[in-house]
Design a protein around this motif. Structure first.
Motif, PDB file in Angstrom:
ATOM      1  N   THR B 331       0.845  -1.213   0.000  1.00 56.05           N
ATOM      2  CA  THR B 331       0.000   0.000   0.000  1.00 56.05           C
ATOM      3  C   THR B 331       0.872   1.251   0.000  1.00 56.05           C
ATOM      4  O   THR B 331       0.638   2.187  -0.767  1.00 56.05           O
ATOM      5  CB  THR B 331      -0.920   0.008   1.238  1.00 56.05           C
ATOM      6  N   GLU B 332       1.884   1.250   0.859  1.00 54.20           N
ATOM      7  CA  GLU B 332       2.761   2.426   0.919  1.00 54.20           C
ATOM      8  C   GLU B 332       3.421   2.672  -0.430  1.00 54.20           C
ATOM      9  O   GLU B 332       3.469   3.807  -0.920  1.00 54.20           O
ATOM     10  CB  GLU B 332       3.855   2.195   1.967  1.00 54.20           C
ATOM     11  N   ALA B 333       3.926   1.566  -1.053  1.00 55.86           N
ATOM     12  CA  ALA B 333       4.610   1.714  -2.343  1.00 55.86           C
ATOM     13  C   ALA B 333       3.643   2.227  -3.410  1.00 55.86           C
ATOM     14  O   ALA B 333       3.967   3.139  -4.181  1.00 55.86           O
ATOM     15  CB  ALA B 333       5.202   0.367  -2.762  1.00 55.86           C
ATOM     16  N   ILE B 334       2.443   1.653  -3.454  1.00 54.27           N
ATOM     17  CA  ILE B 334       1.459   2.067  -4.467  1.00 54.27           C
ATOM     18  C   ILE B 334       1.101   3.539  -4.294  1.00 54.27           C
ATOM     19  O   ILE B 334       1.066   4.307  -5.260  1.00 54.27           O
ATOM     20  CB  ILE B 334       0.203   1.164  -4.378  1.00 54.27           C
ATOM     21  N   LEU B 335       0.866   3.944  -3.049  1.00 57.05           N
ATOM     22  CA  LEU B 335       0.485   5.348  -2.817  1.00 57.05           C
ATOM     23  C   LEU B 335       1.627   6.286  -3.205  1.00 57.05           C
ATOM     24  O   LEU B 335       1.397   7.349  -3.779  1.00 57.05           O
ATOM     25  CB  LEU B 335       0.092   5.560  -1.350  1.00 57.05           C
ATOM     26  N   ASN B 336       2.860   5.888  -2.907  1.00 54.20           N
ATOM     27  CA  ASN B 336       4.006   6.720  -3.294  1.00 54.20           C
ATOM     28  C   ASN B 336       4.078   6.880  -4.800  1.00 54.20           C
ATOM     29  O   ASN B 336       4.304   7.972  -5.320  1.00 54.20           O
ATOM     30  CB  ASN B 336       5.312   6.086  -2.805  1.00 54.20           C
ATOM     31  N   TYR B 337       3.884   5.777  -5.521  1.00 51.10           N
ATOM     32  CA  TYR B 337       3.982   5.838  -6.980  1.00 51.10           C
ATOM     33  C   TYR B 337       2.788   6.583  -7.585  1.00 51.10           C
ATOM     34  O   TYR B 337       2.925   7.237  -8.618  1.00 51.10           O
ATOM     35  CB  TYR B 337       4.134   4.426  -7.552  1.00 51.10           C
ATOM     36  N   GLN B 338       1.634   6.480  -6.956  1.00 49.99           N
ATOM     37  CA  GLN B 338       0.485   7.258  -7.450  1.00 49.99           C
ATOM     38  C   GLN B 338       0.749   8.748  -7.292  1.00 49.99           C
ATOM     39  O   GLN B 338       0.431   9.540  -8.165  1.00 49.99           O
ATOM     40  CB  GLN B 338      -0.798   6.849  -6.706  1.00 49.99           C
ATOM     41  N   ARG B 339       1.348   9.131  -6.167  1.00 48.39           N
ATOM     42  CA  ARG B 339       1.694  10.544  -5.965  1.00 48.39           C
ATOM     43  C   ARG B 339       2.725  10.986  -6.995  1.00 48.39           C
ATOM     44  O   ARG B 339       2.670  12.087  -7.524  1.00 48.39           O
ATOM     45  CB  ARG B 339       2.236  10.757  -4.548  1.00 48.39           C
ATOM     46  N   ARG B 340       3.651  10.074  -7.309  1.00 53.46           N
ATOM     47  CA  ARG B 340       4.676  10.394  -8.302  1.00 53.46           C
ATOM     48  C   ARG B 340       4.024  10.641  -9.662  1.00 53.46           C
ATOM     49  O   ARG B 340       4.371  11.596 -10.367  1.00 53.46           O
ATOM     50  CB  ARG B 340       5.687   9.243  -8.380  1.00 53.46           C
ATOM     51  N   ALA B 341       3.051   9.797 -10.026  1.00 55.34           N
ATOM     52  CA  ALA B 341       2.359   9.956 -11.308  1.00 55.34           C
ATOM     53  C   ALA B 341       1.618  11.289 -11.359  1.00 55.34           C
ATOM     54  O   ALA B 341       1.678  12.011 -12.367  1.00 55.34           O
ATOM     55  CB  ALA B 341       1.380   8.801 -11.520  1.00 55.34           C
ATOM     56  N   THR B 342       0.952  11.648 -10.276  1.00 57.25           N
ATOM     57  CA  THR B 342       0.219  12.923 -10.229  1.00 57.25           C
ATOM     58  C   THR B 342       1.172  14.086 -10.417  1.00 57.25           C
ATOM     59  O   THR B 342       0.898  15.028 -11.170  1.00 57.25           O
ATOM     60  CB  THR B 342      -0.495  13.064  -8.864  1.00 57.25           C
ATOM     61  N   GLY B 374       3.403  -6.030  -9.146  1.00 58.09           N
ATOM     62  CA  GLY B 374       1.942  -6.117  -9.212  1.00 58.09           C
ATOM     63  C   GLY B 374       1.290  -4.849  -9.727  1.00 58.09           C
ATOM     64  O   GLY B 374       0.067  -4.707  -9.642  1.00 58.09           O
ATOM     65  N   THR B 375       2.084  -3.915 -10.217  1.00 56.06           N
ATOM     66  CA  THR B 375       1.521  -2.673 -10.780  1.00 56.06           C
ATOM     67  C   THR B 375       2.214  -2.383 -12.100  1.00 56.06           C
ATOM     68  O   THR B 375       3.284  -2.951 -12.391  1.00 56.06           O
ATOM     69  CB  THR B 375       1.744  -1.464  -9.852  1.00 56.06           C
ATOM     70  N   ARG B 376       1.628  -1.529 -12.914  1.00 56.37           N
ATOM     71  CA  ARG B 376       2.263  -1.142 -14.176  1.00 56.37           C
ATOM     72  C   ARG B 376       1.796   0.255 -14.555  1.00 56.37           C
ATOM     73  O   ARG B 376       0.685   0.670 -14.175  1.00 56.37           O
ATOM     74  CB  ARG B 376       1.947  -2.151 -15.295  1.00 56.37           C
ATOM     75  N   TRP B 377       2.653   0.967 -15.268  1.00 58.05           N
ATOM     76  CA  TRP B 377       2.277   2.290 -15.761  1.00 58.05           C
ATOM     77  C   TRP B 377       1.280   2.128 -16.901  1.00 58.05           C
ATOM     78  O   TRP B 377       1.397   1.196 -17.704  1.00 58.05           O
ATOM     79  CB  TRP B 377       3.486   3.064 -16.265  1.00 58.05           C
ATOM     80  N   ALA B 378       0.320   3.029 -16.973  1.00 57.74           N
ATOM     81  CA  ALA B 378      -0.663   2.995 -18.062  1.00 57.74           C
ATOM     82  C   ALA B 378      -0.957   4.429 -18.495  1.00 57.74           C
ATOM     83  O   ALA B 378      -0.548   5.392 -17.823  1.00 57.74           O
ATOM     84  CB  ALA B 378      -1.939   2.298 -17.601  1.00 57.74           C
ATOM     85  N   ASP B 387      -1.661   1.342 -12.860  1.00 58.23           N
ATOM     86  CA  ASP B 387      -2.656   0.264 -12.783  1.00 58.23           C
ATOM     87  C   ASP B 387      -2.178  -0.763 -11.770  1.00 58.23           C
ATOM     88  O   ASP B 387      -1.010  -1.160 -11.781  1.00 58.23           O
ATOM     89  CB  ASP B 387      -2.823  -0.408 -14.151  1.00 58.23           C
ATOM     90  N   VAL B 388      -3.093  -1.171 -10.898  1.00 59.50           N
ATOM     91  CA  VAL B 388      -2.727  -2.084  -9.811  1.00 59.50           C
ATOM     92  C   VAL B 388      -3.512  -3.379  -9.963  1.00 59.50           C
ATOM     93  O   VAL B 388      -4.722  -3.350 -10.192  1.00 59.50           O
ATOM     94  CB  VAL B 388      -3.049  -1.430  -8.438  1.00 59.50           C
ATOM     95  N   ASP B 389      -2.824  -4.523  -9.852  1.00 57.02           N
ATOM     96  CA  ASP B 389      -3.524  -5.816  -9.866  1.00 57.02           C
ATOM     97  C   ASP B 389      -4.470  -5.889  -8.674  1.00 57.02           C
ATOM     98  O   ASP B 389      -4.171  -5.319  -7.619  1.00 57.02           O
ATOM     99  CB  ASP B 389      -2.506  -6.972  -9.757  1.00 57.02           C
ATOM    100  N   PRO B 390      -5.582  -6.604  -8.815  1.00 49.71           N
ATOM    101  CA  PRO B 390      -6.502  -6.694  -7.676  1.00 49.71           C
ATOM    102  C   PRO B 390      -5.812  -7.313  -6.461  1.00 49.71           C
ATOM    103  O   PRO B 390      -5.008  -8.238  -6.594  1.00 49.71           O
ATOM    104  CB  PRO B 390      -7.621  -7.604  -8.186  1.00 49.71           C
ATOM    105  N   ALA B 391      -6.142  -6.762  -5.296  1.00 46.89           N
ATOM    106  CA  ALA B 391      -5.555  -7.276  -4.056  1.00 46.89           C
ATOM    107  C   ALA B 391      -6.242  -8.589  -3.676  1.00 46.89           C
ATOM    108  O   ALA B 391      -7.412  -8.798  -4.013  1.00 46.89           O
ATOM    109  CB  ALA B 391      -5.750  -6.247  -2.945  1.00 46.89           C
TER     110      ALA B 391
END
Lengths: 252, 403
Positions: B331-342, B374-378, B387-391
């Motif tokens: 979760t921490e990694a995904i949120l960090n990368y989402q902030r990076r994308a924004t 488990g994630t990829r740029w889109a 994009d995140v694979d379903p948990a």
């Protein structure tokens, strides 16, 4: 004789197209007001209440200005004025009768607006209490003061100019309540005296905006409410007296 | 009798009306589906001038101004520069001066100001000022006092720095309340804050309060939810790391799996007063300790070796103490990368005359780095997204259900 003229004016006003159309405009706007509440991101009750109460003031003032500014001129145009004035009737009876008839019609129209507005708010689940009724009554007072302003200006100018000046007076009247907060810009002296004198010559309409606090259920002390009504009555009497003074000497 | 000429005029009127109605309707065809996120707030007069311009309809004018500013709020959640008319850091100050000047009794202004000025823009002194102004206008409003107390407690650390001032403030809060129960709730709140402070979750009630006041599905809702998810993920990871370090100290070898941390002795030693409510260890239906997923529904992972230092972080006394293994939360990694994308999207919108129009072009221009497992740029709506694979398990329900 005043009551005869007042009765005739009342009937004439409530049948006037502008009067009915603006009432319809108010009803339609009230029905749509909930949309603004929806998009506000809240439960929408306060936003809708503010809108409904403001619409009563805006539509009411438009009705007052539209009808009062042509009150005497229509009589002149249709030549019905001469039938009335050819009788042994003091001119002030005519002016006061006309104003009372108009004021009566406006009060009835405003009361109808208030009832429709409150009913709509109640139906949509908003808190409808006594404060809102007080706010609505003060708005009625505001509208009647504006009718008196419009009548007074009609005595001094043509209907179009009178209507324009009346709307300007509405804006100025509401600014008068805010001016004390801006006086520090003038640094005292001559400008301050001019500003205070001019501002004092305009009815302070901010006294009648209790509707904003009423939307939150705040209660206005009844003493203050009575003082506001007396203030409105004084301005109405003064403005009608000016209209009488001008029209008594005017060659119609 | 209808004449031919009349028919012509009526036909023209009907056709003309249909034409302009169609023309107006076309405006809605290409209307953006999502919430627009840009707004020009350059025209914001002084509160006194705004009062004059409102022509006696102050409350209505303020509400319409507020509704018209929603796009600005949405934009600022990502942009965080509060820039209007070429000047940064002025938009909210001017906006809330006007709104509170025109219509001081409307509660949502204070809640939003606390969120926008405090949480989003980190101008906590202004947020606190507005909240305290609110307590003067609505002295019996518990929530305003509570938000102000949280600002004083968490942002200004007043309890530690000036305990007497904090006590005085709480006393004022208690005296403003109208019932004994509300007065008692002030003391309960203080005790709860101390417990959360010891867990490192002192800011949680602040964000929960903000979440409750945000519109579901709005940008603010997403921002606050992500903040709470990040906070809880970090809390869970730290707790597991604490258990892992205790395990290493006891067994002199690091744990191989997270299940090894479910040793009752370890858990009892760490939580003598019971399991923390948002912790990674829970008791299952069979009355056994079990591991809980992180806030997005991914299992915590245990990796060998110390945790890699964050980019740009300097060595501190705390970072020198290293563990033999480290716990990670996806979760921490995904949120960090989402902030990076924004951040990348905003940078390219603001700077580039010809922003990249494909995923490959964007990746080449921005170089956001490889995404977490488990994630990829889109590429969606001309924006870089993760994009995140379903948990494997559902994400936690962060927004409390309405009772």
């Amino acid at each position: 004789m005043i009551h005869v003229i007042a009765g005739a004016t009342f009937r004439e006003t409530v049948r006037a197209r502008a009067f009915v159309l603006l009432l319809c405009f108010y009803a339609a706007a009230v029905m749509l007001s909930r949309v603004i509440g929806w998009i506000s991101g809240t439960d929408g009750h306060i936003v809708t209440t503010n809108l409904v109460m403001s619409l009563q003031s805006i539509a009411g003032v438009l009705v007052a200005v539209a009808t009062a500014s042509v009150l005497v001129h229509t009589e002149i145009q249709q030549k019905t004025l001469y039938t009335v004035l050819s009788r042994p009737l003091p001119r002030w009876h005519f002016v006061v009768g006309k104003f009372l008839g108009l004021a009566g019609a406006l009060v009835v129209g405003q009361a109808a607006m208030l009832a429709v507005g409150l009913l709509y708010l109640w139906a949509t689940g908003a808190d409808v209490g006594f404060p809102l009724a007080l706010g609505g009554i003060l708005t009625i007072a505001e509208v009647v003061v504006m009718a008196a302003v419009s009548l007074c200006l009609t005595a001094l100018a043509g209907p179009l100019l009178a209507a324009t000046l009346s709307l300007a007076t509405y804006a100025l009247g509401h600014a008068v309540g805010t001016l004390p907060k801006l006086m520090y810009h003038l640094h005292g002296g001559f400008q301050t005296y001019v500003c205070v004198t001019l501002a004092s010559a305009v009815p302070d309409l901010s006294r009648f905006t209790f509707r904003d606090q009423a939307a939150y259920g705040k209660m206005l002390p009844l003493g203050e409410f009575a003082v506001d009504l007396v203030y409105a009555a004084l301005w109405i009497a003064l403005l009608v007296a000016i209209a009488v003074a001008v029209l008594r000497r005017k060659q119609l | 009798m209808i004449r031919l000429g009349d028919v012509g005029w009526w036909a023209f009127a009907v056709a003309g009306f249909a034409g302009v109605a169609l023309w107006n309707g076309l405006n809605f065809v290409d209307a953006p589906v999502g919430v627009p996120r840009t707004k020009d707030l350059t025209f914001l007069p002084k509160p006194e001038v705004a009062e004059i311009l409102a022509c006696g309809q102050q409350a209505l004018a303020a509400k319409l101004r507020w509704i018209d500013s929603f796009d600005y709020f949405e934009l600022q959640i990502d942009l965080k520069n509060d820039q209007v008319a070429g000047e940064a850091g002025l938009g909210y100050t001017r906006l809330y001066d006007i709104l509170l000047g025109l219509d001081p009794l409307f509660r949502p202004y204070y809640d939003q100001a606390a969120l926008n000025l405090g949480a989003v823009e980190s101008r906590h002194f202004q947020a606190l000022g507005i909240l305290l102004r609110g307590t003067m206008v609505m002295p019996t409003d518990r929530s305003l006092w509570q938000q102000a107390a949280i600002e004083l407690y968490t942002t200004y650390d007043l309890e530690r720095r000036h305990p007497q001032q904090m006590s005085d403030f709480l006393e004022q809060w208690a005296s403003a309340m109208t019932t004994d129960r509300e007065r008692q709730s002030v003391l309960d709140w203080m005790a709860a804050m101390e417990r959360r402070q010891s867990l490192g979750l002192a800011e949680l009630p602040y964000w929960q309060e903000q979440l409750e006041r945000s519109q579901p599905g709005s940008q603010a809702d997403k921002f606050i939810t992500a903040t709470i998810q990040g906070m809880l993920a970090t809390f869970g990871r730290n707790e597991l790391q604490g258990l892992a370090d205790a395990y290493t100290a006891r067994h002199l070898v690091p744990p191989q799996t997270l299940r090894q941390l479910l040793d009752p002795d370890l858990i009892n030693a760490r939580y003598p007063h019971g399991l923390p409510p948002w912790g990674p260890v829970v008791i299952n239906a069979d009355h056994h300790f079990t591991l809980r997923s992180d806030p997005l529904g991914f299992p915590y992972e245990l990796l060998p070796g110390p945790a890699p230092a964050a980019p740009g972080a300097s060595a501190t006394a705390a970072s020198i103490v290293t563990s033999a293994c480290h716990v990670v939360s996806r979760t921490e990694a995904i949120l960090n990368y989402q902030r990076r994308a924004t951040s990348i999207n905003l940078r390219f919108i603001a700077l580039a005359n010809t922003p990249p129009t494909s995923l490959e072009a964007m990746l080449a221009a921005a170089n956001p780095g490889p995404p977490p497992t488990g994630t990829r740029w889109a590429w969606r709506d001309n924006q870089l997204v993760l994009d995140v694979d379903p948990a494997p398990t559902p994400a936690w329900a962060i927004r409390p259900a309405k009772l």
